[in-house]
Design a protein around this motif. Structure first.
Motif, PDB file in Angstrom:
ATOM      1  N   VAL A  21       0.854  -1.190   0.000  1.00 17.47           N
ATOM      2  CA  VAL A  21       0.000   0.000   0.000  1.00 17.47           C
ATOM      3  C   VAL A  21       0.889   1.239   0.000  1.00 17.47           C
ATOM      4  N   GLY A  22       0.484   2.221  -0.800  1.00 12.72           N
ATOM      5  CA  GLY A  22       1.231   3.481  -0.818  1.00 12.72           C
ATOM      6  C   GLY A  22       2.632   3.351  -1.392  1.00 12.72           C
ATOM      7  N   GLY A  23       2.822   2.377  -2.282  1.00 11.22           N
ATOM      8  CA  GLY A  23       4.117   2.222  -2.935  1.00 11.22           C
ATOM      9  C   GLY A  23       5.158   1.513  -2.099  1.00 11.22           C
ATOM     10  N   ARG A  24       4.753   0.885  -0.996  1.00 11.76           N
ATOM     11  CA  ARG A  24       5.744   0.192  -0.160  1.00 11.76           C
ATOM     12  C   ARG A  24       5.144  -1.080   0.437  1.00 11.76           C
ATOM     13  N   TRP A  25       6.037  -1.987   0.810  1.00 14.92           N
ATOM     14  CA  TRP A  25       5.625  -3.218   1.471  1.00 14.92           C
ATOM     15  C   TRP A  25       5.277  -2.939   2.932  1.00 14.92           C
ATOM     16  N   ILE A  26       4.220  -3.575   3.388  1.00 12.01           N
ATOM     17  CA  ILE A  26       3.834  -3.497   4.797  1.00 12.01           C
ATOM     18  C   ILE A  26       3.944  -4.906   5.380  1.00 12.01           C
ATOM     19  N   ALA A  59      -6.055   1.483   2.825  1.00 16.59           N
ATOM     20  CA  ALA A  59      -5.680   1.430   1.413  1.00 16.59           C
ATOM     21  C   ALA A  59      -6.602   2.297   0.557  1.00 16.59           C
ATOM     22  N   VAL A  60      -7.898   2.266   0.856  1.00 15.79           N
ATOM     23  CA  VAL A  60      -8.851   3.097   0.113  1.00 15.79           C
ATOM     24  C   VAL A  60      -8.569   4.580   0.362  1.00 15.79           C
ATOM     25  N   ALA A  61      -8.252   4.931   1.609  1.00 13.06           N
ATOM     26  CA  ALA A  61      -7.926   6.332   1.927  1.00 13.06           C
ATOM     27  C   ALA A  61      -6.687   6.785   1.176  1.00 13.06           C
ATOM     28  N   LEU A 209       5.345   4.244 -11.272  1.00 10.77           N
ATOM     29  CA  LEU A 209       3.973   4.574 -10.904  1.00 10.77           C
ATOM     30  C   LEU A 209       3.984   5.292  -9.560  1.00 10.77           C
ATOM     31  N   PRO A 210       3.353   6.438  -9.455  1.00 15.44           N
ATOM     32  CA  PRO A 210       3.377   7.186  -8.195  1.00 15.44           C
ATOM     33  C   PRO A 210       2.834   6.364  -7.023  1.00 15.44           C
ATOM     34  N   GLU A 211       3.372   6.618  -5.851  1.00 18.85           N
ATOM     35  CA  GLU A 211       2.940   5.912  -4.646  1.00 18.85           C
ATOM     36  C   GLU A 211       1.445   6.108  -4.414  1.00 18.85           C
ATOM     37  N   GLY A 212       0.766   5.028  -4.093  1.00 12.63           N
ATOM     38  CA  GLY A 212      -0.656   5.108  -3.784  1.00 12.63           C
ATOM     39  C   GLY A 212      -1.586   4.915  -4.955  1.00 12.63           C
ATOM     40  N   VAL A 213      -1.046   4.777  -6.183  1.00 14.64           N
ATOM     41  CA  VAL A 213      -1.917   4.564  -7.339  1.00 14.64           C
ATOM     42  C   VAL A 213      -2.398   3.118  -7.394  1.00 14.64           C
ATOM     43  N   PHE A 214      -1.501   2.164  -7.130  1.00 14.21           N
ATOM     44  CA  PHE A 214      -1.872   0.760  -7.138  1.00 14.21           C
ATOM     45  C   PHE A 214      -1.535   0.147  -5.791  1.00 14.21           C
ATOM     46  N   ASN A 215      -2.558  -0.365  -5.127  1.00 11.57           N
ATOM     47  CA  ASN A 215      -2.411  -0.911  -3.778  1.00 11.57           C
ATOM     48  C   ASN A 215      -3.001  -2.314  -3.738  1.00 11.57           C
ATOM     49  N   VAL A 216      -2.349  -3.208  -3.005  1.00  8.90           N
ATOM     50  CA  VAL A 216      -2.815  -4.595  -2.905  1.00  8.90           C
ATOM     51  C   VAL A 216      -3.079  -4.940  -1.450  1.00  8.90           C
TER      52      VAL A 216
END
Length: 499
Positions: A21-26, A59-61, A209-216
């Motif tokens: 989420v947000g371009g990084r691994w959690i 993730a939606v936020a 791809l900018p951070e937050g555009v694609f989130n899993v």
């Protein structure tokens, strides 16, 4: 893992994933996890995080904030295209890794996974072109004092729910078009096959791809999938899966009247006329039901064959089925791989038993393949089937073909359309007039003449009737994730209403 070896080796331990989420691994942290066993080997291959509804909300936020910032929605199609082209290159650079994990989680043959990964890269390249081709319309017919413009703009935050049978390819039939439109995405892959979707998040980030555009957000359908369809912060949901679950998604979307795109079940007919090249048709029918072990929504599972050649055609099918290579999914020589789960394996065998109980004749197959590990089912042909039987009406989602005969073209069309589904269809004949005349009357969204399960991203996909709503791929697929706006521009001085 040696890509050049005849059969790839199994992982020594399951690969662990957090979520993205947000371009990084959690990291998984204290969340529950699920270990996936390879359907073809019964060994642990991946450990997936089971996210919570709070994780989905976050993730939606993130996706909403990113969309509203216009860091993606506000840039040019050319800039979006650059990222999509880099993503395609990233897929090709990691193609063997992606194919390996795809096969381990799904049980499909490695040769099929490799072909799907390569095909997916091509879809991202098509999406790059689509991003640069988007346009609206102008209306110069409103008179001298009014000019009209119609624009298309991204719908917003899209919730993407993908199934276990083609986790990477179906992802590729959605993401490039959503991104070309300018949307941001929250994706939930099947909990059984999450690995390649999570790897794709990393590839997209690396592509710029900018951070937050694609989130899993990984997790189960009842927990995360249901919450996604209900979520008030999501503008559109794209769901691929069963018709039963799709119905729930459609009902849940009413909360905020979100747009819904559904690609659902199928019971696709393969209509074979007596004048067809029967050897070609038999090969196509066998491929159509054995592709991904029949675990394919457009699988040609209903064979509707002209009665005068039915006996000859049955012999051709039985011979070809006997020569389909079944085995270790990691062996590149394998053509038919494993069934995704023990429960689904039993469901397929139950349908075969049901067919026999209803009066169908077992021409070949009908049982599990003896193996030390994994679950495999012999390609099965049920002959003497009538269209009212359960095996002719319900989606089995396995390598089981139901054979029905007809005598006239009108009867063939009636049989093909006598089903709740309308996802796909194939017609086999050497008469072009007959082919086109038949296919134009069959109620299905994706159709073929003298071939099956082929094509590219240029053409739209989707279903009629209870097989779904909306279209993906092609320019139709980009427009699916856009809203249409009319802009009226006054010219010259206003004629005042109040004098």
């Amino acid at each position: 893992m040696d890509a050049k070896s005849p059969t790839l080796s199994l992982p020594a331990q399951p690969r662990e994933f957090g979520f993205h989420v947000g371009g990084r691994w959690i990291a998984t942290g204290s969340r529950e996890t699920m270990v996936r066993l390879s359907p073809g080997h019964d060994v642990p291959v991946t450990r997936i995080t089971l996210c919570t509804r709070k994780d989905l909300d976050n993730a939606v936020a993130v996706a909403r904030k990113t969309f509203d910032s216009r860091v993606w929605s506000g840039i040019s199609g050319a800039e979006r295209a650059t990222v999509l082209l880099k993503a395609a290159a990233g897929i090709r650079a990691r193609a063997e890794e992606l194919a390996y994990w795809e096969t381990l989680e799904t049980g499909k043959p490695i040769s099929q996974s490799r072909a799907e990964i390569e095909g997916a890269a091509g879809i991202y390249e098509y999406g790059a072109g689509a991003a640069r081709c988007l346009h609206g319309d102008s209306f110069n017919n409103l008179g001298d004092k009014l000019f009209g413009i119609v624009t298309r703009e991204p719908v917003g935050v899209v919730g993407l729910i993908t199934p276990w049978n083609f986790p990477f390819f179906i992802l590729a039939e959605r993401i490039p078009f959503m991104l070309a439109a300018g949307c941001t995405i929250v994706a939930k892959p099947s909990e059984m096959t999450s690995a390649t979707t999570l790897i794709m998040a990393e590839i997209l980030t690396d592509a710029g791809l900018p951070e937050g555009v694609f989130n899993v957000v990984s997790g189960t359908g009842p927990e995360i999938g249901q919450a996604m369809t209900e979520h008030m912060g999501i503008d559109q949901v794209s769901f691929t899966g069963s018709t039963a679950v799709g119905r729930h998604a459609l009902l849940a979307s009413a909360g905020n009247f979100k747009k819904v795109g559904l690609e659902l079940g199928g019971k696709s007919p393969q209509v074979v006329f007596a004048d067809a090249n029967l050897d070609d048709a038999a090969d196509g029918v066998v491929f159509g039901i054995c592709h991904n072990a029949g675990q394919c929504c457009v699988s040609g599972s209903r064979l509707i064959v002209e009665k005068s050649v039915a006996a000859e055609f049955e012999k051709l099918l039985v011979d070809k089925f006997a020569r389909v290579r079944i085995g270790d999914p990691l062996d590149p020589r394998t053509q038919l791989g494993a069934i995704v789960s023990a429960a689904h394996n039993e469901k397929i065998l139950g349908y075969i038993r049901k067919g026999s109980e209803e009066g169908a004749r077992l021409a070949c197959g009908g049982e599990s393949v003896a193996s030390k590990a994994g679950r495999f089912i012999h390609p099965t042909l049920l002959a003497d089937v009538t269209n009212h039987m359960v095996v002719a009406r319900e989606e089995i989602f396995g390598p089981v073909l139901a054979m029905i005969t007809f005598e006239t073209r009108e009867e063939a069309i009636e049989l093909a359309n006598d089903n709740a589904y309308g996802l796909a269809a194939s017609v086999w004949t050497s008469d072009l007039d007959k082919a086109l005349g038949t296919i134009r009357r069959i109620q299905a969204g994706r159709t073929w003449i003298n071939t099956t399960i082929t094509g590219g991203p240029e053409m739209p996909i989707g279903g009629f009737k209870q097989s779904g709503i909306g279209r993906d791929t092609g320019m139709y697929g980009v427009e699916e994730y856009m809203e249409v706006k009319s802009i009226h521009i006054a010219l010259g001085a206003r004629d005042h209403w109040v004098s």
